[in-house]
Design a protein around this motif. Structure first.
Motif, PDB file in Angstrom:
ATOM      1  N   ALA A  79      52.205 -14.903 -18.234  1.00 16.10           N
ATOM      2  CA  ALA A  79      53.493 -14.198 -17.980  1.00 16.10           C
ATOM      3  C   ALA A  79      53.633 -13.812 -16.471  1.00 16.10           C
ATOM      4  O   ALA A  79      54.699 -13.208 -15.957  1.00 16.10           O
ATOM      5  N   ASP A  80      52.447 -13.756 -15.797  1.00 18.86           N
ATOM      6  CA  ASP A  80      52.380 -13.043 -14.489  1.00 18.86           C
ATOM      7  C   ASP A  80      52.650 -14.215 -13.208  1.00 18.86           C
ATOM      8  O   ASP A  80      52.586 -13.733 -12.077  1.00 18.86           O
ATOM      9  N   LEU A 122      60.861 -32.792 -19.247  1.00 12.49           N
ATOM     10  CA  LEU A 122      60.483 -33.840 -20.051  1.00 12.49           C
ATOM     11  C   LEU A 122      59.309 -33.664 -21.325  1.00 12.49           C
ATOM     12  O   LEU A 122      59.308 -34.180 -22.135  1.00 12.49           O
ATOM     13  N   HIS A 123      58.634 -32.388 -20.917  1.00 13.33           N
ATOM     14  CA  HIS A 123      57.479 -32.065 -21.873  1.00 13.33           C
ATOM     15  C   HIS A 123      57.873 -30.976 -22.507  1.00 13.33           C
ATOM     16  O   HIS A 123      57.225 -30.141 -23.079  1.00 13.33           O
ATOM     17  N   GLY A 124      59.271 -30.363 -22.530  1.00 10.02           N
ATOM     18  CA  GLY A 124      59.593 -28.950 -23.083  1.00 10.02           C
ATOM     19  C   GLY A 124      59.298 -27.845 -22.309  1.00 10.02           C
ATOM     20  O   GLY A 124      58.969 -27.901 -21.017  1.00 10.02           O
ATOM     21  N   SER A 125      59.348 -26.845 -22.587  1.00 11.99           N
ATOM     22  CA  SER A 125      59.447 -25.447 -21.891  1.00 11.99           C
ATOM     23  C   SER A 125      58.655 -24.282 -22.882  1.00 11.99           C
ATOM     24  O   SER A 125      59.108 -24.110 -24.027  1.00 11.99           O
ATOM     25  N   LEU A 126      57.709 -23.353 -22.113  1.00 18.15           N
ATOM     26  CA  LEU A 126      57.201 -22.308 -22.869  1.00 18.15           C
ATOM     27  C   LEU A 126      58.182 -21.217 -23.011  1.00 18.15           C
ATOM     28  O   LEU A 126      57.824 -20.059 -23.097  1.00 18.15           O
ATOM     29  N   ILE A 143      57.421 -13.419 -28.066  1.00 19.48           N
ATOM     30  CA  ILE A 143      56.196 -13.823 -28.485  1.00 19.48           C
ATOM     31  C   ILE A 143      55.031 -12.932 -27.955  1.00 19.48           C
ATOM     32  O   ILE A 143      54.223 -12.642 -28.717  1.00 19.48           O
ATOM     33  N   ILE A 144      55.142 -12.673 -26.743  1.00 18.47           N
ATOM     34  CA  ILE A 144      54.143 -11.869 -25.896  1.00 18.47           C
ATOM     35  C   ILE A 144      54.216 -10.369 -26.544  1.00 18.47           C
ATOM     36  O   ILE A 144      53.227  -9.766 -27.006  1.00 18.47           O
ATOM     37  N   SER A 145      55.334  -9.832 -26.443  1.00 21.64           N
ATOM     38  CA  SER A 145      55.466  -8.583 -26.548  1.00 21.64           C
ATOM     39  C   SER A 145      55.271  -7.940 -27.984  1.00 21.64           C
ATOM     40  O   SER A 145      54.914  -6.907 -28.376  1.00 21.64           O
ATOM     41  N   ASP A 146      55.702  -8.887 -28.895  1.00 18.84           N
ATOM     42  CA  ASP A 146      55.599  -8.488 -30.302  1.00 18.84           C
ATOM     43  C   ASP A 146      54.542  -9.276 -30.945  1.00 18.84           C
ATOM     44  O   ASP A 146      54.147  -9.102 -32.664  1.00 18.84           O
ATOM     45  N   ASP A 147      53.603  -9.811 -30.333  1.00 20.05           N
ATOM     46  CA  ASP A 147      52.319 -10.426 -30.766  1.00 20.05           C
ATOM     47  C   ASP A 147      52.790 -11.425 -32.034  1.00 20.05           C
ATOM     48  O   ASP A 147      52.105 -11.491 -33.153  1.00 20.05           O
TER      49      ASP A 147
END
Length: 245
Positions: A79-80, A122-126, A143-147
């Motif tokens: 995230a950083d 091409l390989h998608g995205s996070l 996904i990060i904040s709510d685990d």
């Protein structure tokens, strides 16, 4: 100022429809390790006996959903990290109408963060996640904040990336091919051009100038108009200085 950068500046100034193709090197410049040197990944392999390709495979997701979730949460949710000058330069040329956009092998979403809009990932995205059962979508921040690892329906929440064992998205591939075919200049940045089928898509380019900027040699160097084996962030910095003159 190197002769290579001067030649690149001339190519860019003469071009009207540039397409960029970016690989792991662009992400590495933002502090994101490539897959083969993710910082501790091979320690994890020796400990658990997993091959790196398996860890990011559809088989891993299906065999052991919890372990798959643990892996991507530990290794992929960076995230950083922020875009670097290469990302911003690509966005600038798109905004100026000099570029039709960027085709990338990277999954970090930094081209989007830099402001690019015409992106073929091409390989998608996070940047996006979804439930394998009900298809509900989640953002990376959620996904990060709510685990989150599993959906309320019980399905696995996976990143919207192409895992080993899966095919590239057909619509994304067709869009990339169209860009390659219509471009007058192709600039490859930070890609070894060995990961197929993504690298092979560049063979659809039939334009005038084919530029490769990568620290190491690639299998396509002999076909290029210009090859620059230097740090791409430095090359772009020097290029922008020339443009200001």
């Amino acid at each position: 100022m190197s002769a290579n950068v001067s030649q690149l500046n001339k190519i860019i100034s003469e071009s009207n429809n540039i397409v960029f193709f970016t690989g792991a090197g662009v992400s590495v410049a933002s502090g994101i390790p490539d897959f083969r040197s993710m910082g501790g990944l091979f320690d994890e392999i020796s400990k658990d006996g997993y091959e790196p390709e398996y860890l990011l495979s559809i088989n891993h997701l299906e065999d052991n959903p919890q372990n798959f979730v643990n892996f991507y949460r530990k290794r992929l949710l960076l995230a950083d990290k922020q875009p670097n000058n290469v990302h911003y330069y690509i966005e600038k040329l798109e905004r100026q109408g000099k570029s039709s956009g960027v085709i990338t092998q990277n999954i970090d979403g930094l081209h989007h963060d830099a402001g690019s809009r015409n992106i073929d990932e091409l390989h998608g995205s996070l940047a996006k996640f979804y439930c394998t059962e009900c298809t509900r979508t989640y953002s990376k921040n959620e996904i990060i904040s709510d685990d989150i690892g599993f959906c309320r329906c019980g399905g696995v929440v996976r990143p919207d990336i192409v895992l080993y064992g899966e095919m590239l998205n057909e619509q994304t591939v067709f869009s990339a091919i169209s860009k390659f075919q219509e471009a007058d200049t192709l600039v490859v940045l930070g890609s070894s051009l060995v990961v197929n089928p993504a690298a092979y898509l560049t063979t659809h380019f039939k334009g005038r100038h084919f530029v490769i900027i990568n620290k190491d040699a690639t299998p396509y160097d002999d076909n290029a108009t210009l090859v620059i084996n230097e740090d791409m962030t430095h090359v772009i910095s020097e290029l922008e200085k020339l443009e200001e003159i």
